[in-house]
Write an enzyme that holds these catalytic residues in place. Structure first.
Site, PDB file in Angstrom:
ATOM      1  N   HIS A 147     -16.406  -2.247 -10.921  1.00  0.00           N
ATOM      2  CA  HIS A 147     -17.872  -2.254 -10.738  1.00  0.00           C
ATOM      3  C   HIS A 147     -18.461  -1.294 -11.764  1.00  0.00           C
ATOM      4  O   HIS A 147     -18.400  -0.077 -11.585  1.00  0.00           O
ATOM      5  CB  HIS A 147     -18.207  -1.803  -9.307  1.00  0.00           C
ATOM      6  CG  HIS A 147     -19.646  -1.994  -8.927  1.00  0.00           C
ATOM      7  ND1 HIS A 147     -20.097  -1.871  -7.637  1.00  0.00           N
ATOM      8  CD2 HIS A 147     -20.734  -2.292  -9.674  1.00  0.00           C
ATOM      9  CE1 HIS A 147     -21.396  -2.093  -7.590  1.00  0.00           C
ATOM     10  NE2 HIS A 147     -21.809  -2.339  -8.818  1.00  0.00           N
ATOM     11  N   ARG A 182      -2.878 -10.287  11.732  1.00  0.00           N
ATOM     12  CA  ARG A 182      -1.917  -9.685  12.657  1.00  0.00           C
ATOM     13  C   ARG A 182      -1.181 -10.781  13.417  1.00  0.00           C
ATOM     14  O   ARG A 182      -1.765 -11.815  13.717  1.00  0.00           O
ATOM     15  CB  ARG A 182      -2.633  -8.777  13.682  1.00  0.00           C
ATOM     16  CG  ARG A 182      -3.224  -7.501  13.093  1.00  0.00           C
ATOM     17  CD  ARG A 182      -2.158  -6.578  12.532  1.00  0.00           C
ATOM     18  NE  ARG A 182      -2.676  -5.341  11.953  1.00  0.00           N
ATOM     19  CZ  ARG A 182      -2.965  -5.173  10.659  1.00  0.00           C
ATOM     20  NH1 ARG A 182      -2.804  -6.170   9.800  1.00  0.00           N
ATOM     21  NH2 ARG A 182      -3.397  -4.023  10.215  1.00  0.00           N
ATOM     22  N   GLN A 185      -7.561  -2.307  12.016  1.00  0.00           N
ATOM     23  CA  GLN A 185      -8.333  -3.523  11.756  1.00  0.00           C
ATOM     24  C   GLN A 185      -9.080  -3.899  13.040  1.00  0.00           C
ATOM     25  O   GLN A 185      -8.531  -3.781  14.133  1.00  0.00           O
ATOM     26  CB  GLN A 185      -7.421  -4.683  11.327  1.00  0.00           C
ATOM     27  CG  GLN A 185      -6.716  -4.468   9.999  1.00  0.00           C
ATOM     28  CD  GLN A 185      -7.617  -4.723   8.792  1.00  0.00           C
ATOM     29  OE1 GLN A 185      -8.824  -4.837   8.926  1.00  0.00           O
ATOM     30  NE2 GLN A 185      -7.023  -4.770   7.613  1.00  0.00           N
ATOM     31  N   PRO A 212     -21.667  -4.457 -17.581  1.00  0.00           N
ATOM     32  CA  PRO A 212     -20.916  -5.638 -18.031  1.00  0.00           C
ATOM     33  C   PRO A 212     -19.959  -5.352 -19.191  1.00  0.00           C
ATOM     34  O   PRO A 212     -18.803  -5.802 -19.170  1.00  0.00           O
ATOM     35  CB  PRO A 212     -22.022  -6.620 -18.441  1.00  0.00           C
ATOM     36  CG  PRO A 212     -23.160  -6.282 -17.540  1.00  0.00           C
ATOM     37  CD  PRO A 212     -23.111  -4.768 -17.386  1.00  0.00           C
ATOM     38  N   ASP A 256       0.828  -1.207   0.000  1.00  0.00           N
ATOM     39  CA  ASP A 256       0.000   0.000   0.000  1.00  0.00           C
ATOM     40  C   ASP A 256       0.864   1.258   0.000  1.00  0.00           C
ATOM     41  O   ASP A 256       0.806   2.077   0.923  1.00  0.00           O
ATOM     42  CB  ASP A 256      -0.972  -0.035   1.188  1.00  0.00           C
ATOM     43  CG  ASP A 256      -1.980  -1.167   1.064  1.00  0.00           C
ATOM     44  OD1 ASP A 256      -2.406  -1.451  -0.076  1.00  0.00           O
ATOM     45  OD2 ASP A 256      -2.337  -1.782   2.086  1.00  0.00           O
ATOM     46  N   LYS A 269       0.363  -7.447  -3.666  1.00  0.00           N
ATOM     47  CA  LYS A 269      -0.911  -6.793  -4.005  1.00  0.00           C
ATOM     48  C   LYS A 269      -0.649  -5.332  -4.339  1.00  0.00           C
ATOM     49  O   LYS A 269      -0.072  -4.597  -3.549  1.00  0.00           O
ATOM     50  CB  LYS A 269      -1.905  -6.875  -2.847  1.00  0.00           C
ATOM     51  CG  LYS A 269      -3.236  -6.178  -3.172  1.00  0.00           C
ATOM     52  CD  LYS A 269      -4.307  -6.469  -2.137  1.00  0.00           C
ATOM     53  CE  LYS A 269      -4.332  -5.501  -0.997  1.00  0.00           C
ATOM     54  NZ  LYS A 269      -5.063  -4.252  -1.249  1.00  0.00           N
ATOM     55  N   GLY A 314      -0.485  -6.490   5.132  1.00  0.00           N
ATOM     56  CA  GLY A 314       0.132  -5.199   4.811  1.00  0.00           C
ATOM     57  C   GLY A 314       1.099  -4.764   5.878  1.00  0.00           C
ATOM     58  O   GLY A 314       2.242  -5.231   5.941  1.00  0.00           O
ATOM     59  N   ARG A 315       0.617  -3.897   6.773  1.00  0.00           N
ATOM     60  CA  ARG A 315       1.500  -3.268   7.753  1.00  0.00           C
ATOM     61  C   ARG A 315       2.322  -4.200   8.636  1.00  0.00           C
ATOM     62  O   ARG A 315       3.468  -3.845   8.960  1.00  0.00           O
ATOM     63  CB  ARG A 315       0.692  -2.260   8.595  1.00  0.00           C
ATOM     64  CG  ARG A 315       0.336  -1.024   7.777  1.00  0.00           C
ATOM     65  CD  ARG A 315      -0.832  -0.273   8.350  1.00  0.00           C
ATOM     66  NE  ARG A 315      -2.066  -1.044   8.209  1.00  0.00           N
ATOM     67  CZ  ARG A 315      -3.256  -0.619   8.634  1.00  0.00           C
ATOM     68  NH1 ARG A 315      -3.362   0.553   9.217  1.00  0.00           N
ATOM     69  NH2 ARG A 315      -4.330  -1.368   8.452  1.00  0.00           N
TER      70      ARG A 315
HETATM   71  O1  C5P Z   1      -2.004  -3.239   6.666  1.00  0.00           O
HETATM   72  P1  C5P Z   1      -3.066  -4.307   6.656  1.00  0.00           P
HETATM   73  O2  C5P Z   1      -2.527  -5.703   6.921  1.00  0.00           O
HETATM   74  O3  C5P Z   1      -4.249  -3.957   7.531  1.00  0.00           O
HETATM   75  O4  C5P Z   1      -3.564  -4.315   5.129  1.00  0.00           O
HETATM   76  C1  C5P Z   1      -4.619  -5.118   4.697  1.00  0.00           C
HETATM   77  C2  C5P Z   1      -4.831  -4.930   3.225  1.00  0.00           C
HETATM   78  O5  C5P Z   1      -6.022  -5.631   2.855  1.00  0.00           O
HETATM   79  C3  C5P Z   1      -5.045  -3.490   2.786  1.00  0.00           C
HETATM   80  O6  C5P Z   1      -4.528  -3.363   1.467  1.00  0.00           O
HETATM   81  C4  C5P Z   1      -6.546  -3.336   2.807  1.00  0.00           C
HETATM   82  O7  C5P Z   1      -7.005  -2.362   1.925  1.00  0.00           O
HETATM   83  C5  C5P Z   1      -6.986  -4.729   2.349  1.00  0.00           C
HETATM   84  N1  C5P Z   1      -8.339  -5.098   2.746  1.00  0.00           N
HETATM   85  C6  C5P Z   1      -8.764  -5.162   4.058  1.00  0.00           C
HETATM   86  N2  C5P Z   1     -10.055  -5.529   4.346  1.00  0.00           N
HETATM   87  C7  C5P Z   1     -10.901  -5.847   3.371  1.00  0.00           C
HETATM   88  C8  C5P Z   1     -10.495  -5.790   2.033  1.00  0.00           C
HETATM   89  C9  C5P Z   1      -9.194  -5.422   1.750  1.00  0.00           C
HETATM   90  O8  C5P Z   1      -7.991  -4.894   4.960  1.00  0.00           O
HETATM   91  N3  C5P Z   1     -12.113  -6.255   3.674  1.00  0.00           N
END
Ligand code: C5P
Length: 232
Positions: A63, A181, A190, A66, A10, A32, A210-211
């Site tokens: 989105h 996590r 989250q 079609p 990200d 990703k 991600g983080r």
């Molecule tokens: O940093 P973190 O682990 O929270 O990143 C999670 C990734 O997954 C981010 O790119 C976030 O946009 C994506 N994501 C999410 N929840 C969802 C869909 C996508 O956290 N329901």
């Protein structure tokens, strides 16, 4: 289909993402790429990361009608991504058109995953703004089932829902699960989180992290820890 760890890169600029990926010498994580990076750097960022040997999940959540989605998916397929996604809320005809657009002349195509309801959509938002009065869990499962009916490969969902999705759709229907996590890590924004190890036990096919990796002092060690807990 083997389990894998997808690193959510990200970042908003090529410099930042390349600086991050440069840390990985022996490992080639599945990456990703989100809207912010794609919109700031354009399609070339996909081919550049791909050329470094990474698999790519292009997270653009299409989105539209079609025909537009079909033509856009054909473009994404040409970028040689390995996985991409759309909103199941676009309906079954849109999802079928997306698959058609994504399929290359040789019959191969990237994996196509549906977003059901965004995790930012609460029961209240669904009822008040979208005029959907069913329980959100039921709506999520219904959208997952629609994705399966349209021929898609899986859904993005919480690792807590992975078991249920497999049961309702099929064991081979993929669950791509963020909200991961480490047991001793920061939760951040989250809300409902799970460790890579628990996500594996719950049947997730791919975890999106991600983080816990990108913001770690040693991202390569954090990535290896995810792989050890989730894949090995
Ligand atoms: O940093 P973190 O682990 O929270 O990143 C999670 C990734 O997954 C981010 O790119 C976030 O946009 C994506 N994501 C999410 N929840 C969802 C869909 C996508 O956290 N329901």
């Amino acid at each position: 289909m083997g389990k894998d760890v997808i690193v959510a890169c990200d970042f908003s600029s090529k410099a930042d993402v390349m600086n991050f990926l440069d840390k990985f010498k022996d490992e080639k994580p599945f990456v990703k790429i989100g809207m912010e990076l794609f919109y700031s750097e354009g399609p070339s960022i996909v081919s550049e990361i791909k050329a470094r040997g990474h698999k790519i999940f292009l997270d653009l959540k299409l989105h539209d009608i079609p025909n537009t989605v079909k033509k856009s998916m054909a473009v994404l397929s040409g970028l040689d991504v390995d996985m991409t996604n759309l909103h199941a809320g676009g309906g079954i005809p849109m999802m079928e058109a997306a698959l058609e657009g994504l399929t290359r002349p040789d019959g191969t195509r990237p994996l196509l995953i549906a977003v059901t309801q965004l995790t930012s959509t609460s029961q209240e938002i669904m009822e008040r703004d979208l005029l959907i009065d069913k329980p959100i869990d039921e709506v999520v499962m219904h959208y997952a089932h629609n994705a399966k009916t349209a021929g898609l490969d899986g859904v993005v969902c919480s690792p807590r829902e992975a078991d249920n999705v497999h049961e309702k759709c099929s064991q081979s229907f993929l669950t791509v699960t963020p909200g991961i996590r480490f047991a001793d890590g920061d939760v951040g924004d989250q809300v409902r989180v799970m460790t890579p190890e628990k996500a594996k036990l719950n049947g997730s096919d791919y975890i999106v992290v991600g983080r816990p990796i990108t913001a770690a002092e040693d991202p390569v060690a954090a990535y290896k820890r995810c792989v050890k807990e989730f894949v090995d």
